[in-house]
Design an enzyme around this catalytic site. Structure first.
Site, PDB file in Angstrom:
ATOM      1  N   MET A 406      12.726  35.434  78.251  1.00  0.00           N
ATOM      2  CA  MET A 406      13.417  36.353  77.355  1.00  0.00           C
ATOM      3  C   MET A 406      14.589  35.667  76.666  1.00  0.00           C
ATOM      4  O   MET A 406      15.340  34.923  77.299  1.00  0.00           O
ATOM      5  CB  MET A 406      13.939  37.570  78.115  1.00  0.00           C
ATOM      6  CG  MET A 406      12.884  38.499  78.670  1.00  0.00           C
ATOM      7  SD  MET A 406      13.644  39.967  79.386  1.00  0.00           S
ATOM      8  CE  MET A 406      12.176  40.906  79.849  1.00  0.00           C
ATOM      9  N   ASP A 407      14.732  35.948  75.379  1.00  0.00           N
ATOM     10  CA  ASP A 407      15.934  35.559  74.670  1.00  0.00           C
ATOM     11  C   ASP A 407      17.068  36.470  75.125  1.00  0.00           C
ATOM     12  O   ASP A 407      16.826  37.564  75.628  1.00  0.00           O
ATOM     13  CB  ASP A 407      15.703  35.686  73.165  1.00  0.00           C
ATOM     14  CG  ASP A 407      16.954  35.412  72.357  1.00  0.00           C
ATOM     15  OD1 ASP A 407      17.579  34.368  72.594  1.00  0.00           O
ATOM     16  OD2 ASP A 407      17.306  36.247  71.508  1.00  0.00           O
ATOM     17  N   LYS A 408      18.303  36.023  74.956  1.00  0.00           N
ATOM     18  CA  LYS A 408      19.446  36.852  75.367  1.00  0.00           C
ATOM     19  C   LYS A 408      19.905  37.777  74.254  1.00  0.00           C
ATOM     20  O   LYS A 408      19.795  38.993  74.348  1.00  0.00           O
ATOM     21  CB  LYS A 408      20.614  35.966  75.823  1.00  0.00           C
ATOM     22  CG  LYS A 408      21.853  36.775  76.243  1.00  0.00           C
ATOM     23  CD  LYS A 408      23.021  35.881  76.566  1.00  0.00           C
ATOM     24  CE  LYS A 408      23.636  35.278  75.315  1.00  0.00           C
ATOM     25  NZ  LYS A 408      24.270  36.304  74.431  1.00  0.00           N
ATOM     26  N   VAL A 605       9.793  36.970  74.970  1.00  0.00           N
ATOM     27  CA  VAL A 605      10.354  38.136  74.290  1.00  0.00           C
ATOM     28  C   VAL A 605      11.583  37.684  73.526  1.00  0.00           C
ATOM     29  O   VAL A 605      12.504  37.096  74.106  1.00  0.00           O
ATOM     30  CB  VAL A 605      10.737  39.242  75.299  1.00  0.00           C
ATOM     31  CG1 VAL A 605      11.179  40.503  74.551  1.00  0.00           C
ATOM     32  CG2 VAL A 605       9.578  39.559  76.233  1.00  0.00           C
TER      33      VAL A 605
END
Length: 713
Positions: A406-408, A605
């Site tokens: 996941m990206d932040k 994501v």
């Protein structure tokens, strides 16, 4: 060239010509085939002739953008028109047949449309027109497969259509040809979306760069004309055209399109800047460090193309099944027709009829429908739940996931800074500090400034008028409030003013290590205090991660371009299993690749342009649809339309249910065929019974697939 099946077909034909299929490099995005250097040497004319044998067309590649898209658009329009014609003519044929025969019951007859019931010529003409339109692109490839003795889905469909037409089952023939043509059209459209994603990435780069000529005048040239080491100039608010090193000037540069950082970074001399990033309120003089075709943005575009092309889907199960199914059915039909009359004294007419029954029941109509109807129902249900899934293969993929990256910024977090702490110093209080900061920041469009003003509005504090407001380029701002001058700026600006005490320095460093952005407020005599801001975690993240683990996800990783302090703080709060920070797009691609190697099925994501290559490299790309960039949404396979991460666990459960129903439908279709094949051999199956069984199986799998429409939260 739109899919892996066509790539396989080209490899079979061109491999012997070039000596080694490893010399063939396929770019499905641009429908481009590149032949690497080696022996034997093959002329372009020979390659084009070989491609033509497969039923496809080829021409020598032209790097100019004009004209290349015209051929693609023409092919897509032609395929769309032919598919529509196939459906319209097929329906027209059925209606004409029923009208001329006095109703559908009379038209269908008691034993089929072709054997004991005549089909009127007008209806046959319409059926034939629909069949030709449906198999226009299929027939050449099917004939090529037959010639090569390598059956594939094209050959399976073509034989089904010809077999149905041979015994007079015209409506069955046109239905199969229309369904297959429609599936090919949808596949072509999905690849078209990926091509538009590349166009969205390319639009990030400015088409002009500003340089200074020998007379000292600023002129605009294309980025390709700027040499390495040459200076170019970027005005406030402009996009930076090339990668380079700042020689003069200070400015806050928004690097989110490239690195994904949650807030603009203050840049000054000797700092690096990237093409496609957005300059803030300062003017910059930059020395070019890379040519236009080698910038970070150019590499992002290349990474997306390569990642998408390299992960072309493997052959579908039905295609593999067809390799054996088609020749076995053909052999069985021939044996049923020939062996009994030749060796056992059977009646030729009787056994010819039985072979026709076998061909009809072998028609893959129910088998073809079994998967699409389930997928369409699953896609519709997903859309109702705010999840956009871009195709059947991506509907099945979540069921197999073992890890998620996941990206932040904008994915795990809200994607915008908010005020966390107001820390007054000395005799100042929070409201006084916020009023002074917000009054000064009303003059700025910086994201941190907007967050401070928004916090003041939420608290309904009365702002003060500002006189003699000035922006301090790349550092902060100052102005007169109530006849006294105040300034606001970064930690770096505080250090430059020599107003920082050891205690304040220690406090600021601790907050920055905790992932906070700090804005300092002061006057000429002392520091009044500071305001900390951070990109806050989405409220649903913690529960979502727990739910993901309960669905079978083994590992959740966070990938971000932000600093380690911010990344660790967010990861600790959310409960992330593993963290990687300060990443460029190529770093994210590498890490996702390693996860794929380790776990096999991995989702990525993200929401930014910088996430697009990683989204493409993952087994499954999932974009945040509401706030995500167009490139990320187009590159991804799935988009969460409401940016609702709670839909991820639901999606995985929904995918597993979909996969289960697909398996049920395929099993049912094959079981019906197996039963009627046995009945055909023993003489208990009629042509009409075979048709009824095939239609019954189709209705059964449709009803079973429609159950997915009821799959809600």
């Amino acid at each position: 060239m739109d899919c892996a099946e066509e790539v396989t077909l080209l490899k079979r034909e061109l491999g012997p010509l070039v000596g080694d299929t490893d010399r063939l490099q396929f770019d499905i995005f641009n429908r481009k085939l590149t032949i690497r250097q080696g022996t034997p040497t093959v002329s372009p004319d020979a390659m084009i002739a070989a491609v033509t044998k497969t039923g496809m067309n080829a021409e020598t590649w032209n790097d100019e953008p004009t004209g290349a898209g015209d051929g693609h658009d023409h092919a897509s329009r032609s395929r769309t028109i032919l598919t529509v014609f196939s459906g319209v003519f097929g329906l027209g044929g059925l209606l004409t047949h029923a009208w001329l025969e006095g109703g559908f019951t009379n038209a269908l007859g008691s034993e089929g449309m072709g054997l004991n019931t005549s089909v009127p010529l007008p209806a046959i003409a319409l059926y034939v027109a629909g069949i030709i339109a449906g198999v226009w692109y299929v027939a050449p490839r099917a004939l090529h497969s037959a010639k090569r003795m390598m059956p594939d889905m094209n050959l399976l469909m073509f034989i089904a259509v010809c077999g149905a037409a041979l015994i007079g089952e015209w409506f069955e023939a046109v239905t199969v040809s229309f369904l297959f043509s429609l599936s090919l059209l949808l596949e072509s459209w999905s690849v078209g979306r990926a091509r538009r994603a590349i166009a969205a990435l390319m639009d990030l780069a400015p088409v002009q760069a500003r340089v200074r000529n020998e007379q000292g005048n600023d002129i605009e040239v294309t980025p390709n004309e700027v040499a390495i080491g040459q200076l170019f100039y970027v005005r406030p608010g402009e996009k930076i055209p090339l990668d380079g090193t700042i020689q003069a000037g200070f400015s806050a540069v928004n690097q989110a399109p490239i690195t994904g950082e949650s807030a603009p970074l203050t840049k000054g001399p000797d700092d690096q800047v990237f093409a496609g990033t957005i300059n803030g309120d300062g003017s910059l003089e930059v020395a070019c460090t890379k040519p236009a075709n080698d910038t970070t943005l150019a590499h992002i575009i290349q990474l997306v193309e390569e990642a998408q092309s390299n992960r072309a889907p493997s052959e579908q199960w039905v295609e593999k099944f067809a390799r054996y199914y088609t020749p076995i059915v053909m052999l069985m039909a021939a044996l049923v027709m020939i062996v009994p009359p030749l060796f056992f004294g059977g009646e030729w007419s009787d056994w010819f009829y039985r072979s026709l029954v076998l061909l009809v029941i072998a028609c893959p109509c129910a088998l073809v429908i079994s998967t699409p109807v389930s997928i369409v129902s699953a896609l519709t249900s997903a859309a109702r739940n705010g999840v956009l899934v871009k195709g059947g293969v991506f509907m099945e993929a979540p069921a197999h996931l073992k890890a998620i990256a996941m990206d932040k910024t904008g994915t795990l977090t809200e994607g915008k800074p908010t005020v966390v702490d107001i820390v007054p110093l000395g005799e100042h209080d929070e409201e006084e500090l916020l009023i002074r900061a917000a009054s000064l920041e009303t003059q700025s469009d910086h994201p941190l400034a907007r967050a401070i003003v928004e916090a003041a509005n939420e608290r309904n504090v009365q702002l003060m008028p500002v006189a003699d407001f000035q922006i301090i380029q790349g550092k902060g701002a100052q102005g007169i409030l109530n006849h006294r001058q105040y300034w606001i700026g970064s930690h770096r600006y505080l250090e430059e003013r020599d107003q920082e005490t050891p205690e304040v320095h220690e406090q600021l460093e601790a907050m920055q290590q905790a992932g906070r952005s700090v804005v300092v407020i002061g006057n000429d005599n002392h520091v009044c205090g500071f305001i900390t801001l951070a990109d806050t975690l989405r409220p649903s993240v913690k529960q979502t991660l727990k739910d993901l683990h309960s669905t079978g996800i083994e590992h959740v990783v966070m990938l971000t371009g932000d600093n380690h302090g911010t990344a660790e703080a967010i990861a600790s709060e959310a409960g992330i299993d593993e963290v990687h920070a300060e990443l460029l797009p190529e770093d994210k691609v590498d890490l996702v690749g390693k996860l794929v190697d380790k776990y096999g099925h991995v989702a990525m994501v993200g929401d930014g342009v910088n996430d697009a290559p990683a989204l493409a490299r993952a087994s499954l790309g999932i974009a945040m649809g509401a706030a995500g960039s167009d490139a990320a949404i187009e590159t991804a396979d799935i988009a969460l339309l409401a940016d609702n991460l709670t839909k991820l666990p639901w999606l995985i459960k929904h995918s597993k249910k979909t996969l289960g129903i697909i398996h049920q439908n395929i099993g049912c279709s094959l079981a019906v065929k197996a039963i009627f094949m046995i009945l055909t051999f023993v003489g208990f199956a009629s042509l009409w019974a075979a048709i009824a069984a095939d239609m019954g199986a189709s209705l059964l799998v449709i009803a079973n697939g429609l159950r997915l429409l009821r799959d809600h939260d």
